[in-house]
Motif scaffolding. Structure first.
Motif, mmCIF file in Angstrom:
data_model
loop_
_atom_site.group_PDB
_atom_site.id
_atom_site.type_symbol
_atom_site.label_atom_id
_atom_site.label_comp_id
_atom_site.label_asym_id
_atom_site.label_seq_id
_atom_site.Cartn_x
_atom_site.Cartn_y
_atom_site.Cartn_z
ATOM 1 N N LEU A 54 0.522 1.735 7.788
ATOM 2 C CA LEU A 54 1.781 1.101 7.399
ATOM 3 C C LEU A 54 2.319 1.614 6.059
ATOM 4 O O LEU A 54 3.370 1.169 5.603
ATOM 5 C CB LEU A 54 1.613 -0.421 7.344
ATOM 6 N N GLY A 55 1.590 2.541 5.434
ATOM 7 C CA GLY A 55 2.066 3.126 4.181
ATOM 8 C C GLY A 55 1.633 2.404 2.920
ATOM 9 O O GLY A 55 2.143 2.682 1.839
ATOM 10 N N TYR A 56 0.690 1.493 3.034
ATOM 11 C CA TYR A 56 0.190 0.766 1.864
ATOM 12 C C TYR A 56 -1.123 1.391 1.385
ATOM 13 O O TYR A 56 -2.176 0.755 1.379
ATOM 14 C CB TYR A 56 -0.016 -0.714 2.196
ATOM 15 N N ARG A 57 -1.046 2.661 0.982
ATOM 16 C CA ARG A 57 -2.241 3.392 0.559
ATOM 17 C C ARG A 57 -2.906 2.733 -0.646
ATOM 18 O O ARG A 57 -4.126 2.673 -0.735
ATOM 19 C CB ARG A 57 -1.887 4.834 0.216
ATOM 20 N N ASN A 58 -2.090 2.253 -1.595
ATOM 21 C CA ASN A 58 -2.667 1.581 -2.760
ATOM 22 C C ASN A 58 -3.403 0.315 -2.351
ATOM 23 O O ASN A 58 -4.458 -0.004 -2.888
ATOM 24 C CB ASN A 58 -1.590 1.256 -3.795
ATOM 25 N N GLY A 59 -2.838 -0.430 -1.401
ATOM 26 C CA GLY A 59 -3.470 -1.664 -0.926
ATOM 27 C C GLY A 59 -4.800 -1.402 -0.251
ATOM 28 O O GLY A 59 -5.786 -2.104 -0.500
ATOM 29 N N SER A 60 -4.855 -0.385 0.612
ATOM 30 C CA SER A 60 -6.115 -0.083 1.295
ATOM 31 C C SER A 60 -7.158 0.413 0.303
ATOM 32 O O SER A 60 -8.329 0.048 0.382
ATOM 33 C CB SER A 60 -5.908 0.940 2.415
ATOM 34 N N LEU A 61 -6.735 1.234 -0.663
ATOM 35 C CA LEU A 61 -7.653 1.721 -1.687
ATOM 36 C C LEU A 61 -8.209 0.569 -2.522
ATOM 37 O O LEU A 61 -9.421 0.479 -2.751
ATOM 38 C CB LEU A 61 -6.950 2.730 -2.596
#
Length: 193
Positions: A54-61
């Motif tokens: 979904l484009g939430y790379r910072n959130g997954s990291l």
């Protein structure tokens, strides 16, 4: 490849073939804490993958960092980074990227992972001069909170690279272009591949 003065290279997906750091967080979770933390992180894998899609790379990291490190003493994370992670990093090194990286005089590694997980390997095995990564917040007793100082990881990395090159620009950038609203370190380099 001709010798360049300075290079800035991304670790995940460039110096390491695998662009996803999940496996390294699994190693930290298991080696530093055991099976329970490992199982929790594994159960969260679908949510982490969905956040990435979904484009939430910072959130997954941030979720991976939190689950893998919250409550660990900084020395435990450093111990895993020194004793366990290098073998797995070495198995994943891209020789083509390593040749380009190693041909330069000044070498900087950038990573989205916490610097403490990468720095020893990058300096000892890749001969990096500097490592720029996220910084885990550690309380006054030396325990990781699981949180990181950066709100926008890509912007922070780009700013830190810019601070290293106040005069001039890095001659070479190695990395994957990321579709993002944040600037990447590649835009600071004279040329990139």
């Amino acid at each position: 490849m001709e010798s360049s003065h300075s290079v800035v290279s991304e670790l995940e997906g460039t110096l390491l073939k695998n662009p996803k750091p999940f496996a390294y967080f699994m190693l930290v979770a298991f080696e530093a804490s055991g099976l329970i933390r490992f199982a929790i992180l594994l159960l969260l894998w679908p949510i982490i993958a969905l956040l990435d899609v979904l484009g939430y790379r910072n959130g997954s990291l941030k979720l991976m960092i939190f689950v893998a490190t919250a409550g660990l003493h900084k020395s435990e994370i450093e111990s895993v980074a020194r004793a366990v992670l290098p073998k797995f990093y070495m198995d994943d090194v891209s020789m083509d990227a390593w040749r380009a990286f190693g041909s330069c005089e000044r070498r900087i590694v950038v990573t989205r992972m916490p610097r403490v997980m990468v720095e020893r390997f990058a300096k000892d095995h890749l001969r990096a001069d500097e490592v720029i990564g996220t910084e885990i917040i550690v309380n006054r007793f030396g325990y990781a909170t699981g949180l990181i100082q950066e709100t926008d990881v890509d912007r922070s990395v780009s700013n830190n690279v810019a601070n290293l090159f106040v005069v001039g620009r890095p001659q070479l950038g190695l990395g994957r272009p990321v579709i993002s609203t944040s600037p990447t370190f590649l835009s600071l380099c004279e040329k990139y591949i």
